[in-house]
Every structure is written in structure tokens, then in C-alpha cells.
Design an enzyme around this catalytic site. Structure first.
Site, short mmCIF file in Angstrom:
data_model
loop_
_atom_site.label_atom_id
_atom_site.label_comp_id
_atom_site.label_asym_id
_atom_site.label_seq_id
_atom_site.Cartn_x
_atom_site.Cartn_y
_atom_site.Cartn_z
N GLY A 253 0.75 -1.25 0.00
CA GLY A 253 0.00 0.00 0.00
C GLY A 253 0.77 1.29 0.00
O GLY A 253 0.18 2.36 -0.15
N GLU A 295 3.70 -6.78 2.01
CA GLU A 295 3.54 -7.23 0.61
C GLU A 295 3.56 -6.05 -0.34
O GLU A 295 2.55 -5.75 -0.99
CB GLU A 295 2.17 -7.92 0.46
CG GLU A 295 1.93 -9.08 1.37
CD GLU A 295 0.45 -9.46 1.47
OE1 GLU A 295 0.17 -10.59 1.87
OE2 GLU A 295 -0.41 -8.62 1.13
N PRO A 296 4.68 -5.35 -0.46
CA PRO A 296 4.70 -4.20 -1.37
C PRO A 296 4.66 -4.62 -2.83
O PRO A 296 5.26 -5.62 -3.22
CB PRO A 296 6.03 -3.52 -1.04
CG PRO A 296 6.90 -4.61 -0.50
CD PRO A 296 5.97 -5.58 0.19
N GLY A 297 3.93 -3.85 -3.63
CA GLY A 297 3.91 -4.09 -5.07
C GLY A 297 4.38 -2.83 -5.77
O GLY A 297 5.50 -2.72 -6.26
N ARG A 335 -4.78 3.74 -16.20
CA ARG A 335 -4.90 4.29 -14.84
C ARG A 335 -5.53 5.68 -14.79
O ARG A 335 -6.15 6.04 -13.81
CB ARG A 335 -3.55 4.26 -14.12
CG ARG A 335 -3.03 2.81 -13.93
CD ARG A 335 -1.90 2.72 -12.93
NE ARG A 335 -2.35 3.00 -11.59
CZ ARG A 335 -2.18 4.14 -10.97
NH1 ARG A 335 -1.52 5.12 -11.57
NH2 ARG A 335 -2.64 4.32 -9.75
N CYS A 366 -10.33 4.18 -29.70
CA CYS A 366 -11.58 4.88 -30.06
C CYS A 366 -12.42 5.12 -28.83
O CYS A 366 -13.43 4.44 -28.61
CB CYS A 366 -12.35 4.05 -31.07
SG CYS A 366 -11.53 4.05 -32.63
N GLU A 367 -11.97 6.04 -28.03
CA GLU A 367 -12.69 6.36 -26.80
C GLU A 367 -12.17 7.70 -26.28
O GLU A 367 -10.95 7.86 -26.12
CB GLU A 367 -12.42 5.23 -25.79
CG GLU A 367 -13.09 5.45 -24.49
CD GLU A 367 -13.53 4.14 -23.81
OE1 GLU A 367 -13.75 3.13 -24.50
OE2 GLU A 367 -13.64 4.17 -22.58
N TYR A 395 1.06 -1.73 -12.23
CA TYR A 395 -0.34 -1.76 -12.64
C TYR A 395 -0.56 -1.13 -14.02
O TYR A 395 -1.61 -0.56 -14.27
CB TYR A 395 -1.24 -1.09 -11.58
CG TYR A 395 -1.07 -1.71 -10.21
CD1 TYR A 395 -1.55 -2.99 -9.95
CD2 TYR A 395 -0.43 -1.03 -9.18
CE1 TYR A 395 -1.38 -3.57 -8.70
CE2 TYR A 395 -0.26 -1.60 -7.93
CZ TYR A 395 -0.74 -2.88 -7.70
OH TYR A 395 -0.57 -3.45 -6.47
N1 LLP Z 1 -1.46 -7.07 -0.74
C1 LLP Z 1 -2.76 -7.12 -1.07
C2 LLP Z 1 -3.65 -8.05 -0.38
C3 LLP Z 1 -3.26 -6.30 -2.11
O1 LLP Z 1 -4.55 -6.36 -2.43
C4 LLP Z 1 -2.38 -5.41 -2.78
C5 LLP Z 1 -2.87 -4.56 -3.87
C6 LLP Z 1 -1.03 -5.40 -2.39
C7 LLP Z 1 -0.61 -6.23 -1.36
C8 LLP Z 1 -0.03 -4.49 -3.05
O2 LLP Z 1 -0.34 -3.17 -2.82
P1 LLP Z 1 0.66 -2.00 -3.33
O3 LLP Z 1 1.91 -2.09 -2.49
O4 LLP Z 1 0.94 -2.25 -4.74
O5 LLP Z 1 -0.10 -0.76 -3.09
N2 LLP Z 1 -4.71 -1.29 -9.84
C9 LLP Z 1 -4.57 -0.30 -8.80
C10 LLP Z 1 -3.94 -0.89 -7.55
C11 LLP Z 1 -4.71 -2.05 -6.98
C12 LLP Z 1 -4.05 -2.63 -5.76
C13 LLP Z 1 -4.63 -3.95 -5.44
N3 LLP Z 1 -4.06 -4.58 -4.28
C14 LLP Z 1 -3.75 0.87 -9.34
O6 LLP Z 1 -3.38 0.88 -10.50
O7 LLP Z 1 -3.50 1.82 -8.61
#
Ligand code: LLP
Length: 444
Positions: A253, A295-297, A335, A366-367, A395
């Protein structure tokens, strides 16, 4: 990896002033070699972020586990980087699990999320002997229990809790509030009920609890509140149900800086906030902190990614707006359309030219909503120029589509002046890959 001849020459310094350089390679060389649109990852930035997360945990002397949330960007090469850096992997579907396993990722370091994992996905996870399943709901407990009884296998699990923390981010990416489709509600006794249900299945080993409050979050407070609530919950379930929390997983997050308007906290602040809040809650009862998992993404990959587009047409509406169109758009970056996201960009081949016009960057679909940036000041954008949009590593590719049958872009990783094609550009033939039959008489 291939080295650009151009950049091994003495021209390098001169060129780098005029041109955007990524990982030691110029945007125009990359565009020439791989075509556009092209998503370019600077591998060193990814590895540095991982290193900084680990360092932050060492600073606060907490036992930790980091899992890369591969929904942000999932490819076999990215999974291999995560493995090489000693991370776990957070997957949310059979498809992500399949990719991870194909990359050679060790199954016992994979955890699986999902609010509606299918029976097949759960069976796939169990038979692959993954490290953890984060159980989300009562139906899943039953389905998983049946699979474990039938196969005779055991598995470590966690319980996903919806901790009732409302954070300031886009509604669609906020998940920790009470009104959420994810996890067991903290306030109505569902967590306790779930534990009682889980206890019936001795092949499920309950390792701890999980909460993820949302994504692209800027202030530390929500993380601290969630950490405290989860620590309090863990003490309660230990007291009342004799369940020890070995792992406290606080999700991902952390927000990143897409534009100068964004003011995210440093990752060290996040780590410090969650560890200190949880530690305080445990220590007040003479207990020690369990293993903290994150759990960073986005914060691992977003800033490492840049998308390079070729500029094409433009439309000037006198006194109103100038649209500059590029050869990608919402199909490689939805996004803005989805969340109103904002980006910064440059003309990669005119880095030292003065900014002289205010334009909006449109995609080619086309949008009307297919926009990448509303209102940005740039040097004169002419057909053939390269537009580089920053912070497109999270993402974007993972949410790309074939709307209008536009092929997905290629993805390349760069490192110390060398490049590696990680995902090739989709071809028109790829678009027909799923077509079975063009024979009108073949209904049965
Ligand atoms: N753990 C869980 C259970 C999650 O649902 C998520 C993201 C993460 C970890 C990783 O979160 P992060 O560190 O990336 O914030 N598509 C959207 C973001 C959706 C996030 C979904 N869950 C966007 O483009 O902003």
C-alpha cells in the site's frame, strides 16, 4: 543483454544531455531497437527499493518477511529478480501462480490471496505446496478443507481481516474499510467464527492474520492504526481461542510519487510506523513482536518503469486545447481512465529544449476517455518525437488490454548500459491465437 554501440562511444555525455537516458541507454536507441510503445524498467531501481525495505526492517530490529505483490507487474523475469533478492511472492490467481512456478520460483515462498479463489486455484496451490494461503471467507475454508481431506496434504494459512481502517486514496483501491469485499469483518465476530471453523480442519495450520488497507497511501497514520488493531486482535484470539500469531501480515500500500503534487512518505517511515505500533501493543502485555510481513507491489516497481511512445497526430482547438496523440494509451495504461491518475512526461529526444506549449496527451483508442495526461507543458511535440511517461512500472502492463485489438507493448529491462527483452511485443497473429474456427456449419 545487448550493449548499444552508440553509448559505448565518447558521444555518451553529449548525448545524455539532449536525450533521456535509462539505465545507461538512450530512449531513442531503445525505441529504435525494440519499437514503441515500450515499457522500460531500470532494474537497479527495483533492486534498490528491495534493499531499502530490508534495511528499514534491520534498523528497527524486527523479524520480517517481504513478499513482492506481483499483481503490480508479473513476468517470469520479475519473479526471478524477487527470488534472487530473497523475497516471497504474493500471487492472487492461478495465472500468477503458474507464471511464478514457470519462473522457477520456490513454491514454499509463495503466498496466495483472493476473495474468490476457485476450487481449481486452491487445488493448484495445495498440490504445488505453496508456502501460505491467505484465507478470505467461510466458503473458502470449506472448499480448502475438502481439498486437504481428499489429498491428505497440509498447508499453512493466514486469515484475512478487514480492519475497518479508512484511508485517503481512490475508492477503488481502498480495501481496509469495513464495507469491503475482502476478508473477515473485524467487528462482527467473524474472525473468531472463522478460527473456530478452521480448527475443524487439522490439515490447516493457522500461522497468523493479515490486513491490507489499500494502495497508493501517503500517510503513515492508517498503517499505524491497522497495525495496532491487528496486534490487539492477535492478543485477543490468543487469550480467547488459544491461537498464536506467528506472522502479522500488514499487506502493501505504500504510495509513490507520480507527480510533484504527490508527497508519499519514505518507506522507512512505513516500516517504522507498523513495527513500532505493533511492538507497543504486544509489549504492553509483556509479549514479543511476531514476524512482521509486508507485501509491497507498487513501491517496488512503479518508479523503475518508463513508457516510451512515438508521437503521431495532433489536433489544435484554438483557444481551447491541443491534443498530442501517441501510439499507445489506455490499452497499456488505463490508470487515468480508471482512477484519474496523473503522470509526468518529457520529450525524450528534446531534453534540453525549452518547454513551449501546453498540451494534453491522448491515446490511439476509439474512446474519448483514452487520455494519458491532461495538461502538460512540453517542448514542441512533433510527429516522430518520443514521449517518455514516468512511473509506469506498476499496474500498467498488468492491467493492459487489447481494446480495439491493439497489441500489448514490449517490456525491456535495462541495467548498466545493457538491455534485455523480457516480454516481446504482441503481434497481430497473437491476437488471433484464441480463435478456434471460422466455419459457419460447425455448431454442435
Ligand atoms: N497485498 C494485497 C492483499 C493487495 O490487495 C495489494 C494490492 C497489495 C498487497 C499491493 O499493494 P501495493 O503495495 O501495490 O499498493 N490497480 C490499482 C492498484 C490495486 C491494488 C490492489 N491490491 C492501481 O493501479 O492503482
Amino acid at each position: 543483454m545487448e550493449r548499444s554501440k552508440l553509448h559505448s562511444s565518447a558521444n555518451e555525455t553529449l548525448l545524455s544531455k539532449k536525450e533521456l537516458m535509462i539505465g545507461g541507454l538512450s530512449a531513442s536507441w531503445l525505441a529504435e531497437k525494440y519499437g514503441t510503445p515500450l515499457i522500460v524498467y531500470d532494474e537497479e531501481k527495483i533492486r534498490n527499493q528491495i534493499h531499502d525495505y530490508k534495511q528499514a526492517f534491520h534498523e528497527v530490529q524486527a523479524d520480517f518477511r517481504l513478499a513482492y505483490a506481483c499483481k503490480a507487474f508479473c513476468s517470469t523475469y520479475m519473479c526471478q529478480i524477487a527470488q534472487e533478492e530473497g523475497l516471497w511472492l504474493d500471487v492472487v490467481s492461478g495465472g500468477e501462480l503458474f507464471t511464478a512456478l514457470k519462473s522457477g520460483f520456490q513454491p514454499n515462498h509463495i503466498l496466495m490471496h483472493g476473495n474468490n479463489k476457485t476450487k481449481e486455484e486452491l487445488e493448484f496451490a495445495v498440490t504445488s505446496q505453496i508456502g501460505l494461503i491467505v484465507v478470505d471467507n467461510f466458503h473458502e475454508i470449506e472448499v480448502l478443507g475438502e481439498i486437504l481431506n481428499r489429498t491428505g496434504q497440509s498447508i499453512d494459512i493466514m486469515i484475512r481481516v478487514s480492519p475497518g481502517v479508512d484511508v485517503h486514496t481512490h475508492d477503488f483501491i481502498s480495501t481496509g474499510q469495513q464495507d469491503s469485499k475482502f476478508g473477515f469483518d473485524l467487528y462482527s465476530g467473524q474472525v473468531e467464527e472463522a478460527i473456530i471453523a478452521i480448527k475443524k480442519y487439522h490439515r490447516m495450520r493457522l500461522m497468523g492474520i493479515h490486513a491490507h488497507i489499500g494502495s497508493q497511501i501517503f500517510d503513515a497514520e492508517g498503517f499505524g492504526v491497522a497495525a495496532k488493531r491487528m496486534a490487539d486482535l492477535s492478543k485477543k484470539i490468543e487469550r480467547e481461542l488459544d491461537v498464536m500469531t506467528h506472522i502479522l501480515n500488514l499487506g502493501g500500500g505504500l504510495g509513490i510519487r507520480y507527480t510533484s503534487e504527490d508527497t508519499p512518505m519514505p518507506l522507512e517511515t512505513l516500516v517504522e510506523e507498523v513495527v513500532l505500533a505493533a511492538r507497543k501493543a504486544y509489549e504492553s502485555d509483556g509479549l514479543s513482536l511476531p514476524l512482521i510481513m509486508l507485501e509491497p507491489g507498487r513501491s517496488i516497481v512503479a518508479e523503475a518503469g518508463t513508457t516510451i511512445y512515438r508521437v503521431g497526430s495532433r489536433k489544435e482547438i484554438p483557444g481551447l486545447r491541443t491534443y498530442v496523440a501517441v501510439d499507445g494509451g489506455m490499452t497499456d495504461n488505463p490508470r487515468l481512465a480508471l482512477y484519474g491518475a496523473k503522470y509526468e512526461a518529457v520529450i525524450a529526444n528534446k531534453m534540453n529544449a525549452n518547454k513551449e506549449e501546453l498540451v494534453s496527451i491522448a491515446g490511439k483508442a476509439c474512446e474519448s476517455g483514452d487520455m494519458l495526461i491532461w495538461d502538460i507543458e512540453l517542448p514542441k511535440a512533433e510527429p516522430g518525437d518520443l514521449l517518455a511517461v514516468f512511473c509506469t512500472g506498476a499496474y500498467n502492463y498488468s492491467m493492459a488490454s487489447n481494446y480495439n485489438r491493439i497489441p500489448r507493448p514490449a517490456v525491456v529491462f535495462v541495467r548498466e548500459g545493457q538491455s534485455k527483452l523480457v516480454l516481446r511485443r504482441e503481434t497481430y497473429d497473437d491476437l488471433l491465437h484464441l480463435e478456434m474456427n471460422t466455419d459457419f456449419s460447425s455448431f454442435s
